[in-house]
Design a protein around this motif. Structure first.
Motif, PDB file in Angstrom:
ATOM      1  N   GLN A 114       0.831  -1.194   0.000  1.00 59.78           N
ATOM      2  CA  GLN A 114       0.000   0.000   0.000  1.00 59.78           C
ATOM      3  C   GLN A 114       0.870   1.249   0.000  1.00 59.78           C
ATOM      4  O   GLN A 114       1.455   1.617   1.013  1.00 59.78           O
ATOM      5  N   ARG A 115       0.998   1.886  -1.151  1.00 55.46           N
ATOM      6  CA  ARG A 115       1.756   3.126  -1.265  1.00 55.46           C
ATOM      7  C   ARG A 115       0.847   4.350  -1.157  1.00 55.46           C
ATOM      8  O   ARG A 115       1.312   5.456  -0.955  1.00 55.46           O
ATOM      9  N   ARG A 119       0.242  10.144 -13.050  1.00 60.89           N
ATOM     10  CA  ARG A 119       0.120  10.510 -11.638  1.00 60.89           C
ATOM     11  C   ARG A 119      -0.278   9.307 -10.793  1.00 60.89           C
ATOM     12  O   ARG A 119       0.131   9.198  -9.637  1.00 60.89           O
ATOM     13  N   LEU A 120      -1.094   8.413 -11.336  1.00 58.77           N
ATOM     14  CA  LEU A 120      -1.420   7.189 -10.601  1.00 58.77           C
ATOM     15  C   LEU A 120      -0.151   6.413 -10.275  1.00 58.77           C
ATOM     16  O   LEU A 120      -0.009   5.851  -9.183  1.00 58.77           O
ATOM     17  N   HIS A 121       0.790   6.408 -11.217  1.00 62.35           N
ATOM     18  CA  HIS A 121       2.014   5.623 -11.062  1.00 62.35           C
ATOM     19  C   HIS A 121       3.042   6.343 -10.189  1.00 62.35           C
ATOM     20  O   HIS A 121       3.605   5.750  -9.275  1.00 62.35           O
ATOM     21  N   TYR A 122       3.280   7.618 -10.484  1.00 63.83           N
ATOM     22  CA  TYR A 122       4.375   8.339  -9.826  1.00 63.83           C
ATOM     23  C   TYR A 122       3.940   9.169  -8.619  1.00 63.83           C
ATOM     24  O   TYR A 122       4.728   9.388  -7.703  1.00 63.83           O
ATOM     25  N   ASP A 123       2.705   9.661  -8.618  1.00 62.91           N
ATOM     26  CA  ASP A 123       2.253  10.551  -7.547  1.00 62.91           C
ATOM     27  C   ASP A 123       1.397   9.853  -6.496  1.00 62.91           C
ATOM     28  O   ASP A 123       0.985  10.485  -5.523  1.00 62.91           O
ATOM     29  N   TYR A 124       1.103   8.561  -6.714  1.00 61.67           N
ATOM     30  CA  TYR A 124       0.371   7.763  -5.736  1.00 61.67           C
ATOM     31  C   TYR A 124      -0.978   8.386  -5.370  1.00 61.67           C
ATOM     32  O   TYR A 124      -1.427   8.300  -4.221  1.00 61.67           O
ATOM     33  N   THR A 125      -1.624   9.018  -6.324  1.00 66.18           N
ATOM     34  CA  THR A 125      -2.956   9.539  -6.045  1.00 66.18           C
ATOM     35  C   THR A 125      -3.897   8.374  -5.756  1.00 66.18           C
ATOM     36  O   THR A 125      -3.837   7.329  -6.414  1.00 66.18           O
ATOM     37  N   ARG A 171      -7.712  16.192 -11.422  1.00 64.52           N
ATOM     38  CA  ARG A 171      -6.504  16.941 -11.802  1.00 64.52           C
ATOM     39  C   ARG A 171      -5.946  17.727 -10.625  1.00 64.52           C
ATOM     40  O   ARG A 171      -4.770  18.103 -10.625  1.00 64.52           O
ATOM     41  N   HIS A 172      -6.772  17.978  -9.611  1.00 60.38           N
ATOM     42  CA  HIS A 172      -6.382  18.894  -8.547  1.00 60.38           C
ATOM     43  C   HIS A 172      -6.132  18.189  -7.209  1.00 60.38           C
ATOM     44  O   HIS A 172      -6.139  18.823  -6.169  1.00 60.38           O
ATOM     45  N   VAL A 173      -5.894  16.889  -7.271  1.00 63.44           N
ATOM     46  CA  VAL A 173      -5.467  16.147  -6.084  1.00 63.44           C
ATOM     47  C   VAL A 173      -3.959  16.327  -5.939  1.00 63.44           C
ATOM     48  O   VAL A 173      -3.204  16.191  -6.906  1.00 63.44           O
ATOM     49  N   ALA A 174      -3.501  16.635  -4.742  1.00 58.53           N
ATOM     50  CA  ALA A 174      -2.078  16.853  -4.503  1.00 58.53           C
ATOM     51  C   ALA A 174      -1.302  15.545  -4.604  1.00 58.53           C
ATOM     52  O   ALA A 174      -1.880  14.453  -4.651  1.00 58.53           O
ATOM     53  N   PHE A 175       0.007  15.639  -4.625  1.00 60.54           N
ATOM     54  CA  PHE A 175       0.874  14.465  -4.580  1.00 60.54           C
ATOM     55  C   PHE A 175       0.507  13.612  -3.369  1.00 60.54           C
ATOM     56  O   PHE A 175       0.390  14.113  -2.256  1.00 60.54           O
ATOM     57  N   ARG A 176       0.319  12.335  -3.584  1.00 60.76           N
ATOM     58  CA  ARG A 176      -0.112  11.380  -2.557  1.00 60.76           C
ATOM     59  C   ARG A 176      -1.413  11.829  -1.879  1.00 60.76           C
ATOM     60  O   ARG A 176      -1.647  11.579  -0.695  1.00 60.76           O
ATOM     61  N   GLY A 177      -2.271  12.458  -2.656  1.00 56.22           N
ATOM     62  CA  GLY A 177      -3.547  12.899  -2.127  1.00 56.22           C
ATOM     63  C   GLY A 177      -4.650  11.889  -2.380  1.00 56.22           C
ATOM     64  O   GLY A 177      -4.454  10.878  -3.060  1.00 56.22           O
TER      65      GLY A 177
END
Length: 588
Positions: free
Chosen positions: A187-188, A315-321, A289-295
């Protein structure tokens, strides 16, 4: 430098065999494979005695990784190099490395000793900045080198870990890519609103449903409310903590969302967004589009959207949204690890898109070796030859595990793939779909293969801003999971080494080709060309051996080939014979 068997394998294992002269390395001086080495050859590099805070290590094996392709193509323009001029300050590839300690600096004498075997976790951070081994820190395509605080004490953390003696060198080197595979099923995502974060609650005035916000907003620093009716707004205000700042904003148009986010978060995005009673796929597109990094984005509703939303796959892959959801009215039910799984469904149908590639094979192997894994594993790939390799190498493992392994020469959009999945799932779709192909159209097609409550895993990353259609209604109506991961951690790699030591994982089943130190650049080119279905491992302590697939190795060196496994797979016995017959020693 010569290759000979006239030396002790035991001394080699102990780290007491003499150092070769010269010490060869593959430095990279710019973009393109032609920039690796000098005139197509490795070059001699002097290595001194270690400083008090350093170790002199011997590099025993290095796996070549397709993630280096971007670096090879971009050279000094690669973002992890921070504008470094490689023509005067070269780097050295090879972040999948295992080493043996040869000499210990005085300050480290109580922690390390000669003969210690170590694996390196390359994803090293100092003050939040990536200083990865094999990128900014010179990597393992060298015979011997020094490592110091940049690896052993980065912000107080050591990025090396011990390797059990009975684990082979290739298996130890491959613990790093295997750690990335393991990380894909951990779980990231952050699955509860951020304490001290900024939240945005979005509704519409004609929604009269009674929502229960529970403790979800108790520890938020700021909450922005838009479009809520007075009753729902009151429920939010009752749920927030006494120190939480609130702002009530008139409901903006979709075109105004960006300016609101800029104003309320300085353009960083909201840590947590709760979208109540969503109906419009376009609204979900814009909100996401406006969810922060790991948001997190929590969708709470009872009715399906009017179409597919355009979601940023990168962003799903790198930002863990994290996209979570619930039918409501209890908003908190969308959060938490119990509701949001990250591993394969026990006894389910799992599909692997791009299964024929090196990393795809690893994902399939993990599914087959998992104690409570899926009952049906379907590997799809447009490359028939690679699928044949997968079936031959992992078919016996599937038989032992009692899992049905099916390989299909197709791509994710092929109707025959869906027909097969429907046949095995009674028409429900796959429980899990894992995509190892970094192509947005393939990712989007793969999403169509999953069941309503399935999990989609993006293992291969595309650049942030790369979008594709997803059915976001499934998130709140059926608890679908859309996840992605990038890289691995020390804990992930330690888990792989522990599983390998316990006989629960066989990393070198995925090994397809080997070569000595002189084959380093050829290995990179072969990786770029897709010459081998599995992983390539370079043995820097082997001399005079070109890059060879394991079948070629068996033909050319029958003594080594006879030590390969029943399916022609790599073994510790083959590795020992390789080192005994081609290990390098100092010239007399």
């Amino acid at each position: 430098m010569t290759a000979t068997g006239a030396w002790s394998y035991d001394r080699y294992r102990e780290g007491t065999a003499p150092l070769p002269r010269p010490n060869l390395a593959w430095n990279t001086y710019g973009g393109g494979v032609e920039s690796i080495g000098r005139d197509g050859c490795p070059e001699p590099v002097e290595v001194s005695a270690p400083a008090p805070n350093q170790l002199l290590v011997r590099v025993d094996a290095v796996g070549l990784c397709f993630s280096d392709v971007k670096l090879i193509r971009l050279g000094s323009e690669h973002p992890k190099l921070y504008g470094r001029d490689l023509s005067v300050d070269p780097i050295r590839l090879g972040h999948e490395a295992t080493v043996t300690v040869i000499e210990v600096g005085d300050d480290l004498a109580e922690t390390y000793r000669t003969g210690d075997r170590l694996a390196i976790q390359p994803d090293i951070f100092i003050d939040g900045r990536s200083t990865a081994y094999g990128y900014t820190i010179p990597g393992g395509l060298i015979q011997y080198h020094l490592i110091g605080p940049e690896v052993l004490d980065a912000d107080g953390v050591s990025y090396v870990m011990p390797v059990a003696d009975h684990i082979g060198y290739a298996a130890a080197a491959l613990s790093e890519p295997w750690a990335c595979v393991e990380a894909a099923y951990t779980q990231r995502r952050r699955l509860w609103p951020l304490s001290g974060g900024t939240a945005w609650i979005i509704g519409h005035p004609d929604d009269q449903r009674n929502y229960d916000f529970g403790e979800t907003l108790r520890h938020a620093a700021r909450v922005v409310l838009t479009g809520l009716n007075p009753h729902t707004a009151s429920a939010v205000l009752e749920a927030i903590g006494p120190k939480t700042e609130t702002s009530v904003v008139d409901a903006p148009e979709l075109s105004e969302y960006a300016s609101l986010v800029d104003r309320e978060t300085d353009g960083e995005g909201f840590d947590d967004i709760i979208l109540i009673d969503p109906r419009s796929a376009s609204q979900v597109t814009e909100v996401a589009r406006h969810v922060a990094f790991r948001g997190t984005l929590n969708l709470v509703g009872e009715y399906p959207l009017d179409g597919l939303s355009s979601i940023d796959f990168g962003r799903l892959h790198y930002d863990y949204t994290a996209f979570v959801g619930t039918r409501g009215p209890n908003v908190a039910h969308g959060y938490g690890e119990q509701r949001n799984r990250c591993d394969l469904r026990p006894g389910g149908v799992a599909v692997f898109v791009g299964a024929g590639g090196p990393m795809g094979q690893m994902h399939v192997q993990r599914a087959l070796e998992k104690a409570d894994g899926p009952s049906v594993v379907i590997g799809i790939d447009p490359d028939r030859a690679r699928l044949d390799v997968l079936a031959a190498s992992l078919g016996p493992l599937a038989e032992r595990s009692g899992c049905e392994l099916i390989v299909l020469n197709a791509d994710a959009s092929d109707p025959s793939v869906r027909e097969l999945i429907d046949e095995r799932s009674d028409g429900d779709g796959a429980d899990d779909v894992v995509v190892t192909v970094p192509v947005a159209s393939v990712m989007a097609s793969a999403a169509q293969l999953m069941s309503d409550d399935g999990m989609l895993v993006f293992f291969a990353g595309v650049a942030n801003g790369t979008t594709g259609p997803l059915d976001m209604s499934k998130v709140y109506l059926s608890n679908a999971q859309y996840t992605g991961t990038s890289g691995s951690t020390l804990d992930d790699q330690a888990l792989v080494l522990d599983k390998t030591a316990a006989g629960l994982l066989s990393p070198d089943l995925n090994l397809a080709a080997v070569g000595g130190i002189e084959a380093g650049r050829d290995g990179v080119q072969a990786m770029l060309d897709g010459r081998f279905a599995g992983k390539i491992v370079i043995f820097p302590q082997v001399a005079g051996m070109p890059l060879l697939g394991l079948d070629e190795l068996a033909d050319r060196y029958p003594d080594i080939g006879s030590a390969l496994g029943p399916q022609g797979q790599w073994t510790s016995q083959a590795e020992r014979r390789l080192l005994e017959t081609h290990g390098v020693v100092e010239d007399p």
